[in-house]
Motif scaffolding. Structure first.
Motif, PDB file in Angstrom:
ATOM      1  N   LEU A  25      -4.765  -6.607  -6.505  1.00  0.00           N
ATOM      2  CA  LEU A  25      -4.500  -7.868  -7.212  1.00  0.00           C
ATOM      3  C   LEU A  25      -3.142  -8.447  -6.832  1.00  0.00           C
ATOM      4  O   LEU A  25      -2.999  -9.673  -6.668  1.00  0.00           O
ATOM      5  N   ILE A  26      -2.140  -7.589  -6.697  1.00  0.00           N
ATOM      6  CA  ILE A  26      -0.805  -8.067  -6.316  1.00  0.00           C
ATOM      7  C   ILE A  26      -0.834  -8.653  -4.908  1.00  0.00           C
ATOM      8  O   ILE A  26      -0.255  -9.717  -4.642  1.00  0.00           O
ATOM      9  N   TRP A  27      -1.528  -7.955  -4.001  1.00  0.00           N
ATOM     10  CA  TRP A  27      -1.650  -8.481  -2.642  1.00  0.00           C
ATOM     11  C   TRP A  27      -2.452  -9.787  -2.629  1.00  0.00           C
ATOM     12  O   TRP A  27      -2.112 -10.736  -1.914  1.00  0.00           O
ATOM     13  N   GLY A  28      -3.521  -9.863  -3.436  1.00  0.00           N
ATOM     14  CA  GLY A  28      -4.315 -11.094  -3.519  1.00  0.00           C
ATOM     15  C   GLY A  28      -3.491 -12.268  -4.012  1.00  0.00           C
ATOM     16  O   GLY A  28      -3.641 -13.398  -3.531  1.00  0.00           O
ATOM     17  N   HIS A  29      -2.614 -12.016  -4.980  1.00  0.00           N
ATOM     18  CA  HIS A  29      -1.726 -13.082  -5.478  1.00  0.00           C
ATOM     19  C   HIS A  29      -0.822 -13.576  -4.364  1.00  0.00           C
ATOM     20  O   HIS A  29      -0.591 -14.792  -4.227  1.00  0.00           O
ATOM     21  N   HIS A  30      -0.291 -12.650  -3.581  1.00  0.00           N
ATOM     22  CA  HIS A  30       0.560 -13.043  -2.451  1.00  0.00           C
ATOM     23  C   HIS A  30      -0.235 -13.865  -1.436  1.00  0.00           C
ATOM     24  O   HIS A  30       0.254 -14.898  -0.943  1.00  0.00           O
ATOM     25  N   TYR A  31      -1.429 -13.451  -1.123  1.00  0.00           N
ATOM     26  CA  TYR A  31      -2.251 -14.117  -0.109  1.00  0.00           C
ATOM     27  C   TYR A  31      -2.608 -15.545  -0.537  1.00  0.00           C
ATOM     28  O   TYR A  31      -2.646 -16.466   0.298  1.00  0.00           O
ATOM     29  N   LEU A  41      -8.648   3.173 -10.378  1.00  0.00           N
ATOM     30  CA  LEU A  41      -7.922   2.372 -11.359  1.00  0.00           C
ATOM     31  C   LEU A  41      -6.546   1.961 -10.851  1.00  0.00           C
ATOM     32  O   LEU A  41      -6.102   0.827 -11.089  1.00  0.00           O
ATOM     33  N   LEU A  42      -5.871   2.862 -10.131  1.00  0.00           N
ATOM     34  CA  LEU A  42      -4.544   2.546  -9.604  1.00  0.00           C
ATOM     35  C   LEU A  42      -4.611   1.653  -8.373  1.00  0.00           C
ATOM     36  O   LEU A  42      -3.621   0.978  -8.044  1.00  0.00           O
ATOM     37  N   PHE A  43      -5.745   1.630  -7.698  1.00  0.00           N
ATOM     38  CA  PHE A  43      -5.889   0.782  -6.517  1.00  0.00           C
ATOM     39  C   PHE A  43      -6.056  -0.692  -6.904  1.00  0.00           C
ATOM     40  O   PHE A  43      -5.650  -1.595  -6.156  1.00  0.00           O
ATOM     41  N   ILE A  44      -6.627  -0.928  -8.073  1.00  0.00           N
ATOM     42  CA  ILE A  44      -6.905  -2.302  -8.507  1.00  0.00           C
ATOM     43  C   ILE A  44      -5.626  -3.140  -8.607  1.00  0.00           C
ATOM     44  O   ILE A  44      -5.569  -4.268  -8.076  1.00  0.00           O
ATOM     45  N   PRO A  45      -4.540  -2.663  -9.278  1.00  0.00           N
ATOM     46  CA  PRO A  45      -3.317  -3.489  -9.324  1.00  0.00           C
ATOM     47  C   PRO A  45      -2.752  -3.793  -7.944  1.00  0.00           C
ATOM     48  O   PRO A  45      -2.268  -4.909  -7.707  1.00  0.00           O
ATOM     49  N   LEU A  69       0.798  -1.226   0.000  1.00  0.00           N
ATOM     50  CA  LEU A  69       0.000   0.000   0.000  1.00  0.00           C
ATOM     51  C   LEU A  69       0.833   1.281   0.000  1.00  0.00           C
ATOM     52  O   LEU A  69       0.366   2.310  -0.468  1.00  0.00           O
ATOM     53  N   PHE A  70       2.046   1.233   0.537  1.00  0.00           N
ATOM     54  CA  PHE A  70       2.867   2.446   0.581  1.00  0.00           C
ATOM     55  C   PHE A  70       3.137   3.023  -0.813  1.00  0.00           C
ATOM     56  O   PHE A  70       2.973   4.230  -1.033  1.00  0.00           O
TER      57      PHE A  70
END
Length: 489
Positions: free
Chosen positions: A116-122, A109-113, A82-83
């Protein structure tokens, strides 16, 4: 040394909360940048400082230990994912895009990536294990976009003081986020957090974050105390009241000051016209009446442009010739100059055009010329206008051979309502208004010399970017014989 990590996140969080409390709407994303940026030092503080302190004392129960561990992992997750996003949002909402709806859409729009990146990690990686290469590129793109947006926000701002504030914010946060990216997102290869240890593969540069972060926090505190930062000023309340009281009366008083100057010209021209009519000199009387019309037109223009408060001066910028401005200022004052036997010399060492507010610049020069005339006695004197091009500024000088300004009064002459003229028609607002106009143009007004009984030289400094040199310069022919023009090409 580990205690500095506590100081690091506490200072960042404190600054974030202060900005949020004082101006939540304007400072929301800048505050969130500070809060999320402090998460990494918070997580390391738990591992390197807090746990080593409480563990030997037997204060760490299994439940408390688990809570602190999960808290540190969550803080590190917020920092990595998030930083970069909040840093980008801080730049976007600083003013890079004017439309609020467009900002909101870009934010989504910029929050979506990031999600998604955090979801992939989770889904695919252990909760407490971070492989930096999986999101390094995205973090770099967010930081790069934030640098661009800070630059756009600074370039689009026209108001002088807000522009300076945005420049400070942009430089401070660009340096901070750039260093964070280099040390943490590039310097880190992988991080695995355990209870209570962690495995970190990195180049070790992250250990120097504390020096940079605390240094940047110190700079922010310095600007808070000196000039203000993000709309906050730590000033004495009495000073704020003084500024408010001045603002309430400044506009009307400046208008009175300008009207007084123009009425003096009209009175003289009226008397002169009457004399021409009685002596049968109709041509000269018509010329005087045209000069009266020029003065009244200028006065009406001034009335239409001055706002209710002095700090509401709004520039309407155009590109105008320097000769044209000087001629427009001196021509209406010609009768007054003749009546006082004042010789005028105009020396154009640099000629060209200025990007400026023509009306406010004319009024500024008129004030300076009027002051110069008032400073010279009835036996006459010399008024000199000179243009000079320096490295950073284009300068217009207004010099006189009058009585000068005593040294003990130099520090006060720019204060509103302070005047050295002992008559009820002067309000002490001419130089204050001139200073405000120059600041709006991003320049400054200085007193180059003001020796008592040896005259005064006032200099208007315009940023060199406002000076335009035409490809072909026309020859300047004075409209009145009193003006001597020297062109040096």
């Amino acid at each position: 040394m580990n205690l500095f990590y506590i100081l690091m996140f506490l200072s960042m969080w404190t600054m974030g909360v202060v900005l949020l409390v004082f101006n939540r709407k304007a400072n929301l994303w800048i505050s969130l940048t500070l809060l999320t940026g402090g998460m990494a030092s918070f997580a390391f503080s738990i591992h390197l400082t807090i746990i080593p302190f409480i563990l030997p004392r037997g204060w760490l129960s299994p439940a408390f230990s688990s809570f602190l561990y999960e808290l540190s992992v969550a803080a590190m997750t917020v920092y990595f994912y998030l930083f970069p996003f909040t840093a980008c949002m801080g730049a976007l909402w600083l003013g890079a895009v004017r439309s609020i709806k467009t900002r909101a859409l870009i934010s989504i729009l910029l929050f979506i990536p990031a999600v998604l990146i955090w979801g992939h990690h989770y889904r695919n990686e252990p909760w407490a294990s971070f492989e930096i290469s999986h999101f390094r590129m995205w973090a770099g793109l967010y930081f790069l976009l934030s640098f661009v947006l800070y630059g756009i926000a600074f370039k689009r701002e026209k108001e002088f003081y807000t522009r300076k504030n945005k420049k400070r914010v942009g430089v401070i946060f660009t340096l901070g986020t750039l260093f964070a990216f280099v040390t943490d997102f590039v310097g880190f290869r992988s991080l695995t957090m355990r209870e209570w240890s962690f495995e970190l593969e990195s180049n070790g540069a992250w250990k120097y974050n504390v020096i940079v972060v605390l240094g940047l926090v110190a700079v922010i505190i310095f600007y808070l105390v000196k000039n203000g930062f993000m709309g906050i000023k730590l000033r004495i309340e009495r000073e704020k009241m003084d500024v408010s009281m001045r603002a309430l009366t400044m506009g009307v008083s400046i208008l009175n000051h300008s009207i007084k100057n123009e009425i003096q010209k009209i009175n003289y021209l009226t008397e002169k016209t009457t004399g021409y009519i009685h002596s049968g000199q109709s041509d000269k009387s018509l010329q005087s009446m045209e000069q009266i019309h020029s003065v009244t037109a200028h006065l009406l223009d001034m009335v239409g442009r001055i706002k209710d408060k002095a700090d509401d001066i709004v520039l309407s910028e155009t590109q105008v010739g320097i000769k044209e401005i000087i001629s427009a200022v001196l021509q209406p004052m010609q009768p007054l100059l003749e009546s006082r036997s004042i010789r005028v010399a105009v020396t154009l060492e640099e000629d060209g055009e200025l990007i400026c507010d023509t009306m406010h610049l004319k009024e500024t020069l008129s004030n300076l010329v009027q002051n110069a005339v008032d400073a010279m006695d009835t036996e006459g004197g010399t008024l000199t206008l000179r243009t000079v091009r320096a490295k950073r500024y284009f300068i217009i000088e207004v010099a006189d051979t009058g009585c000068g300004i005593p040294k003990d009064q130099l520090a006060k002459i720019f204060e509103p309502f302070y005047t050295t003229k002992k008559n009820p028609y002067n309000h002490g607002l001419g130089l204050s208004y001139c200073m405000s106009v120059m600041r709006k143009h991003g320049g400054k007004l200085t007193i180059a010399s003001a020796e008592s009984e040896r005259g005064t030289t006032v200099m208007l400094h315009f940023p060199i970017q406002r000076f335009v040199v035409p490809s072909e310069l026309s020859i300047y022919t004075p409209s009145t014989p009193v003006i001597r023009s020297i062109n040096r090409f």
